[in-house]
Design a protein around this motif. Sequence first.
Motif, mmCIF file in Angstrom:
data_model
loop_
_atom_site.group_PDB
_atom_site.id
_atom_site.type_symbol
_atom_site.label_atom_id
_atom_site.label_comp_id
_atom_site.label_asym_id
_atom_site.label_seq_id
_atom_site.Cartn_x
_atom_site.Cartn_y
_atom_site.Cartn_z
ATOM 1 N N VAL A 55 0.839 -1.203 0.000
ATOM 2 C CA VAL A 55 0.000 0.000 0.000
ATOM 3 C C VAL A 55 0.872 1.249 0.000
ATOM 4 O O VAL A 55 0.613 2.196 -0.750
ATOM 5 C CB VAL A 55 -0.976 0.005 1.196
ATOM 6 C CG1 VAL A 55 -1.699 1.344 1.300
ATOM 7 C CG2 VAL A 55 -1.984 -1.124 1.080
ATOM 8 N N GLU A 56 1.908 1.266 0.820
ATOM 9 C CA GLU A 56 2.784 2.450 0.881
ATOM 10 C C GLU A 56 3.411 2.749 -0.477
ATOM 11 O O GLU A 56 3.475 3.914 -0.900
ATOM 12 C CB GLU A 56 3.875 2.260 1.938
ATOM 13 C CG GLU A 56 3.353 2.274 3.367
ATOM 14 C CD GLU A 56 2.819 3.626 3.822
ATOM 15 O OE1 GLU A 56 3.194 4.666 3.241
ATOM 16 O OE2 GLU A 56 2.010 3.643 4.760
ATOM 17 N N LEU A 57 3.883 1.728 -1.177
ATOM 18 C CA LEU A 57 4.461 1.939 -2.508
ATOM 19 C C LEU A 57 3.422 2.476 -3.490
ATOM 20 O O LEU A 57 3.707 3.385 -4.283
ATOM 21 C CB LEU A 57 5.062 0.641 -3.045
ATOM 22 C CG LEU A 57 6.411 0.243 -2.458
ATOM 23 C CD1 LEU A 57 6.743 -1.193 -2.826
ATOM 24 C CD2 LEU A 57 7.499 1.191 -2.942
ATOM 25 N N ILE A 58 2.223 1.923 -3.438
ATOM 26 C CA ILE A 58 1.154 2.383 -4.328
ATOM 27 C C ILE A 58 0.805 3.841 -4.045
ATOM 28 O O ILE A 58 0.632 4.642 -4.971
ATOM 29 C CB ILE A 58 -0.079 1.469 -4.216
ATOM 30 C CG1 ILE A 58 0.220 0.117 -4.871
ATOM 31 C CG2 ILE A 58 -1.318 2.122 -4.832
ATOM 32 C CD1 ILE A 58 -0.824 -0.947 -4.630
ATOM 33 N N LEU A 59 0.727 4.214 -2.773
ATOM 34 C CA LEU A 59 0.351 5.587 -2.417
ATOM 35 C C LEU A 59 1.410 6.608 -2.817
ATOM 36 O O LEU A 59 1.109 7.801 -2.916
ATOM 37 C CB LEU A 59 0.031 5.683 -0.923
ATOM 38 C CG LEU A 59 -1.238 4.950 -0.495
ATOM 39 C CD1 LEU A 59 -1.429 5.060 1.009
ATOM 40 C CD2 LEU A 59 -2.463 5.473 -1.248
ATOM 41 N N GLU A 60 2.620 6.163 -3.086
ATOM 42 C CA GLU A 60 3.654 7.065 -3.614
ATOM 43 C C GLU A 60 3.434 7.352 -5.100
ATOM 44 O O GLU A 60 3.998 8.302 -5.635
ATOM 45 C CB GLU A 60 5.044 6.453 -3.423
ATOM 46 C CG GLU A 60 5.489 6.411 -1.980
ATOM 47 C CD GLU A 60 6.830 5.718 -1.803
ATOM 48 O OE1 GLU A 60 7.525 5.467 -2.816
ATOM 49 O OE2 GLU A 60 7.173 5.415 -0.654
ATOM 50 N N GLU A 61 2.606 6.542 -5.754
ATOM 51 C CA GLU A 61 2.420 6.644 -7.203
ATOM 52 C C GLU A 61 1.084 7.236 -7.623
ATOM 53 O O GLU A 61 0.917 7.605 -8.785
ATOM 54 C CB GLU A 61 2.536 5.246 -7.838
ATOM 55 C CG GLU A 61 3.832 4.524 -7.567
ATOM 56 C CD GLU A 61 5.021 5.125 -8.308
ATOM 57 O OE1 GLU A 61 4.814 5.912 -9.257
ATOM 58 O OE2 GLU A 61 6.158 4.806 -7.936
ATOM 59 N N VAL A 62 0.111 7.318 -6.728
ATOM 60 C CA VAL A 62 -1.248 7.692 -7.128
ATOM 61 C C VAL A 62 -1.854 8.657 -6.108
ATOM 62 O O VAL A 62 -1.537 8.593 -4.918
ATOM 63 C CB VAL A 62 -2.124 6.419 -7.290
ATOM 64 C CG1 VAL A 62 -2.371 5.721 -5.981
ATOM 65 C CG2 VAL A 62 -3.427 6.714 -7.985
ATOM 66 N N THR A 63 -2.719 9.547 -6.601
ATOM 67 C CA THR A 63 -3.462 10.454 -5.733
ATOM 68 C C THR A 63 -4.756 9.767 -5.324
ATOM 69 O O THR A 63 -5.489 9.259 -6.180
ATOM 70 C CB THR A 63 -3.772 11.771 -6.471
ATOM 71 O OG1 THR A 63 -2.538 12.373 -6.843
ATOM 72 C CG2 THR A 63 -4.562 12.724 -5.598
ATOM 73 N N VAL A 64 -5.036 9.755 -4.032
ATOM 74 C CA VAL A 64 -6.229 9.111 -3.495
ATOM 75 C C VAL A 64 -7.059 10.160 -2.766
ATOM 76 O O VAL A 64 -6.529 10.965 -2.006
ATOM 77 C CB VAL A 64 -5.830 7.969 -2.531
ATOM 78 C CG1 VAL A 64 -7.008 7.491 -1.715
ATOM 79 C CG2 VAL A 64 -5.210 6.820 -3.308
ATOM 80 N N GLU A 65 -8.380 10.149 -3.024
ATOM 81 C CA GLU A 65 -9.247 11.117 -2.355
ATOM 82 C C GLU A 65 -10.157 10.483 -1.303
ATOM 83 O O GLU A 65 -10.759 11.204 -0.513
ATOM 84 C CB GLU A 65 -10.081 11.902 -3.365
ATOM 85 C CG GLU A 65 -11.109 11.098 -4.114
ATOM 86 C CD GLU A 65 -11.899 11.940 -5.107
ATOM 87 O OE1 GLU A 65 -11.444 13.045 -5.467
ATOM 88 O OE2 GLU A 65 -12.977 11.480 -5.512
ATOM 89 N N ALA A 66 -10.254 9.166 -1.280
ATOM 90 C CA ALA A 66 -11.079 8.492 -0.276
ATOM 91 C C ALA A 66 -10.627 7.046 -0.160
ATOM 92 O O ALA A 66 -10.040 6.492 -1.093
ATOM 93 C CB ALA A 66 -12.556 8.543 -0.660
ATOM 94 N N ALA A 67 -10.921 6.450 1.002
ATOM 95 C CA ALA A 67 -10.565 5.046 1.250
ATOM 96 C C ALA A 67 -11.599 4.417 2.174
ATOM 97 O O ALA A 67 -12.176 5.100 3.029
ATOM 98 C CB ALA A 67 -9.171 4.955 1.865
ATOM 99 N N TRP A 68 -11.812 3.115 1.992
ATOM 100 C CA TRP A 68 -12.736 2.355 2.824
ATOM 101 C C TRP A 68 -12.104 1.022 3.197
ATOM 102 O O TRP A 68 -11.325 0.462 2.441
ATOM 103 C CB TRP A 68 -14.035 2.062 2.070
ATOM 104 C CG TRP A 68 -14.765 3.290 1.677
ATOM 105 C CD1 TRP A 68 -15.713 3.965 2.391
ATOM 106 C CD2 TRP A 68 -14.616 4.007 0.446
ATOM 107 N NE1 TRP A 68 -16.148 5.059 1.677
ATOM 108 C CE2 TRP A 68 -15.482 5.113 0.485
ATOM 109 C CE3 TRP A 68 -13.810 3.829 -0.682
ATOM 110 C CZ2 TRP A 68 -15.586 6.027 -0.551
ATOM 111 C CZ3 TRP A 68 -13.905 4.743 -1.726
ATOM 112 C CH2 TRP A 68 -14.786 5.820 -1.653
ATOM 113 N N ALA A 69 -12.497 0.523 4.370
ATOM 114 C CA ALA A 69 -12.044 -0.789 4.841
ATOM 115 C C ALA A 69 -13.183 -1.440 5.612
ATOM 116 O O ALA A 69 -14.135 -0.775 6.040
ATOM 117 C CB ALA A 69 -10.808 -0.640 5.722
#
Length: 129
Positions: A55-69
């Motif tokens: 997840v940390e690697l992915i978040l360095e590559e993409v802009t995220v505006e919301a998340a759910w779990a």
Amino acid sequence: MRTGGLIHAGLMAALVGLRHTDTFAVSDSGLPVPPGVPLIDLGISYGMPRFAPVVELILEEVTVEAAWASADVVAANPEAADLLTNRWHAELIAHDEFKRRIDQCRFVVRTGEARPYANVLFRAGVPWL
């Protein structure tokens, strides 16, 4: 050739293809992925790779505006719950609702994570400059 960060060509292509409001998920090794939803399977054994570093690697590559779990993560996996809610600011929802939303994902990234409910659904944002 990239000099750092993600080097998985299929994952990079999927991330670059995201547009505003597209959703994608990063999952543990056990999340059921519905037929028709593309799966990028990174798992090579139980526990590898772990959920959090992916997840940390992915978040360095993409802009995220919301998340759910899944709300079930709180009791079943406190370490993942802390990351999901405090670090990645995921909103907790019923597990059945979480699984229903997977149907709408552009893709799912499966890790080798062997601890339960280590799953997150992200909505792509726009990196306004």
